[in-house]
Motif scaffolding. Structure first.
Motif, PDB file in Angstrom:
ATOM      1  N   LYS A   5       0.836  -1.209   0.000  1.00 58.04           N
ATOM      2  CA  LYS A   5       0.000   0.000   0.000  1.00 58.04           C
ATOM      3  C   LYS A   5       0.865   1.250   0.000  1.00 58.04           C
ATOM      4  CE  LYS A   5      -3.845  -2.167   2.378  1.00 58.04           C
ATOM      5  NZ  LYS A   5      -4.574  -2.254   3.642  1.00 58.04           N
ATOM      6  N   ASN A   6       1.935   1.238   0.785  1.00 63.87           N
ATOM      7  CA  ASN A   6       2.839   2.386   0.821  1.00 63.87           C
ATOM      8  C   ASN A   6       3.470   2.628  -0.547  1.00 63.87           C
ATOM      9  OD1 ASN A   6       2.320   2.783   3.524  1.00 63.87           O
ATOM     10  ND2 ASN A   6       4.182   1.771   4.223  1.00 63.87           N
ATOM     11  N   LYS A   7       3.871   1.574  -1.213  1.00 64.02           N
ATOM     12  CA  LYS A   7       4.472   1.712  -2.549  1.00 64.02           C
ATOM     13  C   LYS A   7       3.457   2.297  -3.535  1.00 64.02           C
ATOM     14  CE  LYS A   7       8.681   0.483  -2.114  1.00 64.02           C
ATOM     15  NZ  LYS A   7       9.763   1.415  -2.381  1.00 64.02           N
ATOM     16  N   ILE A   8       2.215   1.856  -3.463  1.00 65.62           N
ATOM     17  CA  ILE A   8       1.167   2.396  -4.335  1.00 65.62           C
ATOM     18  C   ILE A   8       1.002   3.891  -4.066  1.00 65.62           C
ATOM     19  CG2 ILE A   8      -1.316   2.388  -4.795  1.00 65.62           C
ATOM     20  CD1 ILE A   8      -1.198  -0.683  -4.256  1.00 65.62           C
ATOM     21  N   ASN A   9       0.934   4.264  -2.789  1.00 58.54           N
ATOM     22  CA  ASN A   9       0.736   5.662  -2.417  1.00 58.54           C
ATOM     23  C   ASN A   9       1.912   6.552  -2.800  1.00 58.54           C
ATOM     24  OD1 ASN A   9      -1.813   5.162  -1.369  1.00 58.54           O
ATOM     25  ND2 ASN A   9      -1.026   4.782   0.689  1.00 58.54           N
ATOM     26  N   GLU A  10       3.115   5.985  -2.895  1.00 56.15           N
ATOM     27  CA  GLU A  10       4.287   6.758  -3.298  1.00 56.15           C
ATOM     28  C   GLU A  10       4.238   7.136  -4.775  1.00 56.15           C
ATOM     29  OE1 GLU A  10       7.677   4.376  -2.266  1.00 56.15           O
ATOM     30  OE2 GLU A  10       7.337   4.620  -0.116  1.00 56.15           O
ATOM     31  N   GLY A  11       3.450   6.393  -5.555  1.00 57.32           N
ATOM     32  CA  GLY A  11       3.325   6.696  -6.978  1.00 57.32           C
ATOM     33  C   GLY A  11       4.533   6.304  -7.806  1.00 57.32           C
ATOM     34  N   THR A  12       5.373   5.424  -7.275  1.00 60.37           N
ATOM     35  CA  THR A  12       6.557   4.972  -7.996  1.00 60.37           C
ATOM     36  C   THR A  12       6.167   3.968  -9.086  1.00 60.37           C
ATOM     37  OG1 THR A  12       6.897   3.130  -6.474  1.00 60.37           O
ATOM     38  CG2 THR A  12       7.978   5.227  -5.918  1.00 60.37           C
ATOM     39  N   ASP A  13       7.128   3.632  -9.931  1.00 60.45           N
ATOM     40  CA  ASP A  13       6.882   2.589 -10.932  1.00 60.45           C
ATOM     41  C   ASP A  13       6.520   1.276 -10.260  1.00 60.45           C
ATOM     42  OD1 ASP A  13       7.357   4.328 -13.029  1.00 60.45           O
ATOM     43  OD2 ASP A  13       9.448   3.701 -13.302  1.00 60.45           O
ATOM     44  N   GLU A  14       7.188   0.988  -9.145  1.00 60.34           N
ATOM     45  CA  GLU A  14       6.842  -0.223  -8.391  1.00 60.34           C
ATOM     46  C   GLU A  14       5.387  -0.166  -7.936  1.00 60.34           C
ATOM     47  OE1 GLU A  14       9.742   0.077  -5.264  1.00 60.34           O
ATOM     48  OE2 GLU A  14      11.005  -1.454  -6.194  1.00 60.34           O
ATOM     49  N   GLY A  15       4.998   0.976  -7.401  1.00 59.78           N
ATOM     50  CA  GLY A  15       3.622   1.140  -6.933  1.00 59.78           C
ATOM     51  C   GLY A  15       2.600   1.002  -8.036  1.00 59.78           C
ATOM     52  N   LYS A  16       2.926   1.534  -9.197  1.00 65.89           N
ATOM     53  CA  LYS A  16       2.014   1.423 -10.347  1.00 65.89           C
ATOM     54  C   LYS A  16       1.860  -0.022 -10.789  1.00 65.89           C
ATOM     55  CE  LYS A  16       2.994   6.097 -11.868  1.00 65.89           C
ATOM     56  NZ  LYS A  16       3.697   6.953 -12.802  1.00 65.89           N
TER      57      LYS A  16
END
Length: 69
Positions: A5-16
């Motif tokens: 969830k944190n990675k998604i919220n960061e908006g990084t390529d990983e999060g995407k």
């Protein structure tokens, strides 16, 4: 997992990529999940105080990665 969830919220390529997998009902690739776990395990607070892994590892490949890390 709060890490995902944190990675998604960061908006990084990983999060995407995580968001895409969740939206399509696919599992997050082991390589990506392992990378995120490794990033967390390398952080100072984890090295000093430890970290609870809830819901990881999910399979044998992830277990091998964790044991080798």
């Amino acid at each position: 997992s709060s890490l995902l969830k944190n990675k998604i919220n960061e908006g990084t390529d990983e999060g995407k990529e995580i968001w895409r997998c969740l939206k399509e009902g696919e599992p997050v690739a082991d390589e990506l999940f392992n990378s995120i776990i490794k990033q967390r395990l390398d952080q100072l607070d984890v090295k000093m105080y430890g970290f609870v892994l809830d819901g990881y590892p999910l399979n044998e490949e992830q277990m091998k990665f964790l044991l080798d890390t």
